[in-house]
Scaffold this active site. Structure first.
Site, PDB file in Angstrom:
ATOM      1  N   VAL A 199       0.826  -1.210   0.000  1.00 39.28           N
ATOM      2  CA  VAL A 199       0.000   0.000   0.000  1.00 39.28           C
ATOM      3  C   VAL A 199       0.863   1.264   0.000  1.00 39.28           C
ATOM      4  O   VAL A 199       0.685   2.175  -0.825  1.00 39.28           O
ATOM      5  CB  VAL A 199      -0.941   0.023   1.234  1.00 39.28           C
ATOM      6  CG1 VAL A 199      -1.813   1.253   1.202  1.00 39.28           C
ATOM      7  CG2 VAL A 199      -1.796  -1.212   1.252  1.00 39.28           C
ATOM      8  N   ARG A 247       8.418  -8.077  -5.543  1.00 36.54           N
ATOM      9  CA  ARG A 247       8.850  -9.477  -5.404  1.00 36.54           C
ATOM     10  C   ARG A 247       8.016 -10.376  -6.313  1.00 36.54           C
ATOM     11  O   ARG A 247       8.540 -11.260  -6.970  1.00 36.54           O
ATOM     12  CB  ARG A 247       8.688  -9.868  -3.930  1.00 36.54           C
ATOM     13  CG  ARG A 247       9.412 -11.098  -3.471  1.00 36.54           C
ATOM     14  CD  ARG A 247       9.425 -11.154  -1.951  1.00 36.54           C
ATOM     15  NE  ARG A 247       8.183 -10.655  -1.343  1.00 36.54           N
ATOM     16  CZ  ARG A 247       7.123 -11.401  -1.040  1.00 36.54           C
ATOM     17  NH1 ARG A 247       7.124 -12.692  -1.294  1.00 36.54           N
ATOM     18  NH2 ARG A 247       6.053 -10.872  -0.475  1.00 36.54           N
ATOM     19  N   ALA A 293       9.940  -3.440   7.561  1.00 33.42           N
ATOM     20  CA  ALA A 293      11.209  -3.108   8.218  1.00 33.42           C
ATOM     21  C   ALA A 293      11.855  -4.360   8.814  1.00 33.42           C
ATOM     22  O   ALA A 293      11.190  -5.354   9.081  1.00 33.42           O
ATOM     23  CB  ALA A 293      10.956  -2.082   9.314  1.00 33.42           C
ATOM     24  N   ASN A 301       9.787   2.119   8.306  1.00 31.67           N
ATOM     25  CA  ASN A 301       9.973   2.577   9.690  1.00 31.67           C
ATOM     26  C   ASN A 301      11.111   1.796  10.327  1.00 31.67           C
ATOM     27  O   ASN A 301      10.907   0.974  11.221  1.00 31.67           O
ATOM     28  CB  ASN A 301       8.685   2.351  10.484  1.00 31.67           C
ATOM     29  CG  ASN A 301       7.842   3.600  10.552  1.00 31.67           C
ATOM     30  OD1 ASN A 301       8.340   4.721  10.401  1.00 31.67           O
ATOM     31  ND2 ASN A 301       6.556   3.421  10.784  1.00 31.67           N
ATOM     32  N   SER A 333       6.222   9.977   6.819  1.00 32.10           N
ATOM     33  CA  SER A 333       5.030   9.967   7.673  1.00 32.10           C
ATOM     34  C   SER A 333       3.816  10.499   6.933  1.00 32.10           C
ATOM     35  O   SER A 333       3.933  11.346   6.062  1.00 32.10           O
ATOM     36  CB  SER A 333       5.253  10.810   8.922  1.00 32.10           C
ATOM     37  OG  SER A 333       4.049  10.839   9.679  1.00 32.10           O
ATOM     38  N   LYS A 356      12.253  10.309  12.624  1.00 33.82           N
ATOM     39  CA  LYS A 356      10.953   9.657  12.400  1.00 33.82           C
ATOM     40  C   LYS A 356      10.525   8.877  13.652  1.00 33.82           C
ATOM     41  O   LYS A 356       9.350   8.843  14.025  1.00 33.82           O
ATOM     42  CB  LYS A 356      11.021   8.732  11.171  1.00 33.82           C
ATOM     43  CG  LYS A 356       9.755   7.911  10.944  1.00 33.82           C
ATOM     44  CD  LYS A 356       8.530   8.794  10.720  1.00 33.82           C
ATOM     45  CE  LYS A 356       7.281   8.132  10.224  1.00 33.82           C
ATOM     46  NZ  LYS A 356       6.646   7.112  10.958  1.00 33.82           N
ATOM     47  N   HIS A 409       9.267  11.313  16.054  1.00 31.36           N
ATOM     48  CA  HIS A 409       7.936  11.729  15.565  1.00 31.36           C
ATOM     49  C   HIS A 409       6.895  10.731  16.077  1.00 31.36           C
ATOM     50  O   HIS A 409       5.834  11.101  16.581  1.00 31.36           O
ATOM     51  CB  HIS A 409       7.930  11.771  14.025  1.00 31.36           C
ATOM     52  CG  HIS A 409       6.559  11.822  13.419  1.00 31.36           C
ATOM     53  ND1 HIS A 409       5.739  10.709  13.325  1.00 31.36           N
ATOM     54  CD2 HIS A 409       5.832  12.847  12.920  1.00 31.36           C
ATOM     55  CE1 HIS A 409       4.585  11.056  12.789  1.00 31.36           C
ATOM     56  NE2 HIS A 409       4.615  12.347  12.522  1.00 31.36           N
ATOM     57  N   ASN A 410       7.203   9.447  15.938  1.00 37.70           N
ATOM     58  CA  ASN A 410       6.232   8.438  16.354  1.00 37.70           C
ATOM     59  C   ASN A 410       6.061   8.396  17.870  1.00 37.70           C
ATOM     60  O   ASN A 410       4.951   8.175  18.362  1.00 37.70           O
ATOM     61  CB  ASN A 410       6.646   7.063  15.821  1.00 37.70           C
ATOM     62  CG  ASN A 410       6.262   6.893  14.360  1.00 37.70           C
ATOM     63  OD1 ASN A 410       6.208   7.880  13.616  1.00 37.70           O
ATOM     64  ND2 ASN A 410       5.997   5.682  13.925  1.00 37.70           N
ATOM     65  N   GLU A 445       3.838  11.051  18.553  1.00 40.88           N
ATOM     66  CA  GLU A 445       2.508  10.611  18.060  1.00 40.88           C
ATOM     67  C   GLU A 445       1.823   9.741  19.125  1.00 40.88           C
ATOM     68  O   GLU A 445       0.632   9.910  19.410  1.00 40.88           O
ATOM     69  CB  GLU A 445       2.736   9.822  16.765  1.00 40.88           C
ATOM     70  CG  GLU A 445       1.529   9.127  16.165  1.00 40.88           C
ATOM     71  CD  GLU A 445       1.924   8.247  14.945  1.00 40.88           C
ATOM     72  OE1 GLU A 445       2.530   8.770  13.991  1.00 40.88           O
ATOM     73  OE2 GLU A 445       1.653   7.031  14.977  1.00 40.88           O
ATOM     74  N   ARG A 464      -0.197   1.702  26.222  1.00 40.91           N
ATOM     75  CA  ARG A 464      -0.565   0.754  25.151  1.00 40.91           C
ATOM     76  C   ARG A 464      -0.331  -0.681  25.611  1.00 40.91           C
ATOM     77  O   ARG A 464      -1.126  -1.573  25.337  1.00 40.91           O
ATOM     78  CB  ARG A 464       0.262   1.013  23.893  1.00 40.91           C
ATOM     79  CG  ARG A 464      -0.269   2.180  23.133  1.00 40.91           C
ATOM     80  CD  ARG A 464      -0.014   2.044  21.659  1.00 40.91           C
ATOM     81  NE  ARG A 464      -0.191   3.350  21.047  1.00 40.91           N
ATOM     82  CZ  ARG A 464       0.003   3.612  19.775  1.00 40.91           C
ATOM     83  NH1 ARG A 464       0.406   2.653  18.959  1.00 40.91           N
ATOM     84  NH2 ARG A 464      -0.180   4.814  19.299  1.00 40.91           N
ATOM     85  N   ARG A 484      21.952   7.042  48.727  1.00 40.82           N
ATOM     86  CA  ARG A 484      22.979   6.311  47.956  1.00 40.82           C
ATOM     87  C   ARG A 484      24.301   6.278  48.731  1.00 40.82           C
ATOM     88  O   ARG A 484      25.012   5.277  48.765  1.00 40.82           O
ATOM     89  CB  ARG A 484      23.200   6.970  46.596  1.00 40.82           C
ATOM     90  CG  ARG A 484      22.018   6.823  45.649  1.00 40.82           C
ATOM     91  CD  ARG A 484      22.277   7.547  44.337  1.00 40.82           C
ATOM     92  NE  ARG A 484      23.265   6.864  43.523  1.00 40.82           N
ATOM     93  CZ  ARG A 484      24.374   7.412  43.070  1.00 40.82           C
ATOM     94  NH1 ARG A 484      24.649   8.669  43.354  1.00 40.82           N
ATOM     95  NH2 ARG A 484      25.211   6.712  42.346  1.00 40.82           N
TER      96      ARG A 484
END
Ligand code: 6PG
Length: 478
Positions: A13, A34, A78, A104, A130, A184, A187-188, A191, A289, A449
C-alpha cells in the site's frame, strides 16, 4: 525511452501510493515487486500515470531502467527483509547508486547499513516517511538521513512529492546516516503521546462526564477550530461521530480497548533512557498501550479490586471544566513535544548529526500524522531561540505553559480523585513541576545512595566533605 529518475521496490500500500505520487508529479519511475503479478496489477491500475511508470519484472531490467547514479527506494517490511533486499540488489548496482530505505526502520539498523556500504562505492539513505497511506499518495512529510550529496541527487523528486505548508515542502535532509530514521522514531514517540493524551481526555469526558461518543466528537470538532487544531484532533472527532454499519451505534463503542504497537514508540523511549533524557509523557503513552493489551488481566483485576476513588467526577461548572480539558490537553502536548525535541537535541550531540530543530518542526507542519498549527508555533519558537535548553523555556512556550498548566493541574487532580487513569497527562504535569523547581529532592536520593553504598555527594556550599557521617552525630532534637 528516457530513463527513469528514480526506482521503487515494494508495491504494497505505502510503496504503491508513493510510486503514484512520484509519477503524478512528473517524475519517471521504475517499479519492481517481489511478485511480478503485483507489478502488472499496479501498472494496469495506474491509469493516466502509466506513461510515467516503467514496470519491471526482473531486478536487472529494473536497475537498467534508472538513470545513474540510481536512487532506489525500498519500501518493504522493516527489519531483515530490508537487508535481504539490499543483498539481492547490490550485485546489479554501480558506483554512487543510492539505496533508500523508506520504511519505519530502527535508526541503529540504518547506521549499520550505512556503515556496511562505506567502502563499497554505494550509498545509503534512511528516510522516514510519515502520513500513512493518504500522505504517501498525496504528500507525506519526509525526513532524510544520509550523505548530503546523496540527498542532492533525490532532492528534486522528494521535494515534488512532499506535503506543502504555505508552499514550503515538508522534506529536509537532517544529517548523516541514521538522522532521518531517528527523527521519524521521535515523531512516532510524540505521536504515541499525542494519541494517548487525546484518549485520556476522551476517557474523562466519557466516564467522568458520561457524555456520548457523538457529544465528545462535537467537543473535539470545536477544539479543532482553536489552539488544538491538528490532524489527530480532527480524526478523533470524525472517529467519534462515525456509526458502526452493523449496529448503527458509534463505532468507537464497538472497538475492543486493546491498542497495538509496532515498536517505534518503544524505541524512542529506549533511546531517551539510553541518553538519560526524560521523556516521561512518551514513556507513559507506550506503557499505556502495553497495559491496554492486557485486557483479560485488567478485567480480572477490576473484579478483584473494584474501580478506585469516587465513582463520579466532581465538577461544579461543566462548561468551565470542558474549557480546562482543552487547555490541559494543550499543556500536556507541550510537555510531550518538549520531551521529544529534548531527546533529539541530545541525540544530535551523541551521534554528531547537528539536527536542525526549527527545520524538523517545519517539516512536521503538514503531511505527517502529528501535523498541526502548534508545530508552526514550535518552528517560530526554535527559530527565535535556537539555543534554548528546552522548548518550555523559550519565551513563547514559557508563556503558554504558564497559561495552561493550571488547567492541567485541575484536570489531573479531578481525574485522579475520580480514579480515571491519566498517566500521560500526569507525566507531563510531573515533568513541568520537576523541571521548573530549582531545589528538588534528589539531595535525599544522594544521601540514601551514600548511606548504603558510599557513592558520595556534592555539597551546596562546595565544601570538601563528600561522604555523610551516617550513624555518628545526630541533629539536635532528632
Ligand atoms: C506515520 C505513522 C506510521 C504508522 C506507525 C504506527 O508517521 O505515518 O506513524 O509510521 O502508522 O507505524 O505505529 P504503531 O503501529 O506502533 O502505532
Amino acid at each position: 525511452m528516457a530513463q527513469a529518475e528514480i526506482g521503487l521496490i515494494g508495491l504494497g500500500v505505502m510503496g504503491s501510493n508513493l510510486a503514484l505520487n512520484i509519477a503524478e508529479k512528473g517524475n519517471k519511475i521504475a517499479v519492481f515487486n517481489r511478485t511480478a503479478e503485483r507489478t502488472r496489477e499496479f501498472y494496469e491500475e495506474a491509469g493516466s500515470l502509466k506513461d510515467q511508470i516503467v514496470p519491471c519484472e526482473t531486478i536487472e531490467e529494473f536497475v537498467a531502467a534508472i538513470r545513474p547514479p540510481r536512487p532506489i527506494i525500498i519500501m518493504i517490511k522493516a527489519g531483515d527483509p530490508v537487508d535481504q533486499q539490499m543483498e539481492l540488489l547490490k550485485p546489479f548496482l554501480e558506483k554512487n547508486d543510492i539505496m533508500i530505505d523508506a520504511g519505519n526502520a530502527n535508526f541503529r539498523d540504518t547506521m549499520r547499513r550505512f556503515d556496511a556500504l562505506k567502502d563499497s562505492g554505494l550509498t545509503f539513505i534512511g528516510m522516514g516517511v510519515s502520513g500513512g497511506e493518504e500522505g504517501a499518495r498525496h504528500g507525506p512529510s519526509i525526513m532524510v538521513g544520509g550523505k548530503e550529496d546523496s540527498w542532492k541527487r533525490v532532492e528534486k523528486v522528494l521535494t515534488s512529492i512532499a506535503a506543502k505548508y504555505n508552499d514550503e515542502p515538508c522534506v529536509a535532509w537532517l544529517g548523516e546516516n541514521g538522522a532521518g530514521h531517528f527523527v521519524k522514531t521521535i515523531h512516532n514517540g510524540i505521536e504515541y503521546a499525542d494519541m494517548q493524551m487525546i484518549a485520556e481526555i476522551y476517557g474523562i469526558l466519557r466516564d467522568g462526564l458520561n457524555m456520548s461518543a457523538t457529544e465528545i466528537g462535537k467537543v473535539f470538532d470545536t477544539w479543532n477550530k482553536g489552539r488544538l487544531n491538528s490532524y489527530l484532533i480532527e480524526i478523533s472527532g470524525t472517529v467519534l461521530e462515525t456509526a458502526d454499519p452493523l449496529t448503527g451505534k458509534p463505532i468507537v463503542d464497538m472497538i475492543l480497548d486493546k491498542a497495538g504497537q509496532k515498536g517505534t514508540g518503544k524505541w524512542s523511549v529506549i533511546e531517551a533512557q539510553n541518553m538519560g533524557v526524560p521523556a516521561t509523557a512518551i514513556e507513559a503513552a507506550v506503557a499505556a498501550r502495553s497495559l491496554s493489551s492486557m485486557k483479560d488481566e485488567r478485567e480480572a483485576a477490576e473484579k478483584t479490586l473494584g474501580l478506585p476513588g469516587l465513582s463520579a467526577l466532581s465538577v461544579s461548572d461543566r462548561d468551565a471544566f470542558i474549557k480546562d480539558l482543552e487547555s490541559a490537553l494543550l499543556a500536556g502536548k507541550i510537555g510531550a513535544y518538549a520531551q521529544g525535541f529534548a531527546v533529539m537535541s541530545a541525540a544530535s550531540k551523541e551521534f554528531g548529526w547537528n539536527l536542525p530543530m526549527p527545520t524538523i518542526a517545519k517539516i512536521w507542519r503538514a503531511g505527517c500524522i502529528i501535523r498541526s498549527q502548534f508545530l508552526d508555533e514550535i518552528t517560530s519558537a526554535f527559530t527565535a531561540a535556537p539555543d534554548a535548553a528546552n522548548l518550555i523555556v523559550t519565551p513563547a512556550f514559557s508563556t503558554m505553559v504558564k497559561e495552561t498548566d493550571g488547567a492541567l493541574r485541575r484536570v489531573v487532580s479531578a481525574a485522579v480523585l475520580a480514579g480515571l487513569p491519566v498517566p500521560a497527562l500526569a507525566s507531563a504535569l510531573g515533568y513541568f513541576d520537576s523541571y521548573r523547581r530549582g531545589r528538588g529532592t534528589a539531595n535525599m536520593i544522594q544521601a540514601q545512595r551514600d548511606f548504603f553504598g558510599a557513592h558520595g555527594f556534592d555539597r551546596i556550599d562546595g565544601a570538601d566533605n563528600h561522604h555523610g557521617p551516617w550513624g555518628s552525630g545526630l541533629v539536635a532534637g532528632a
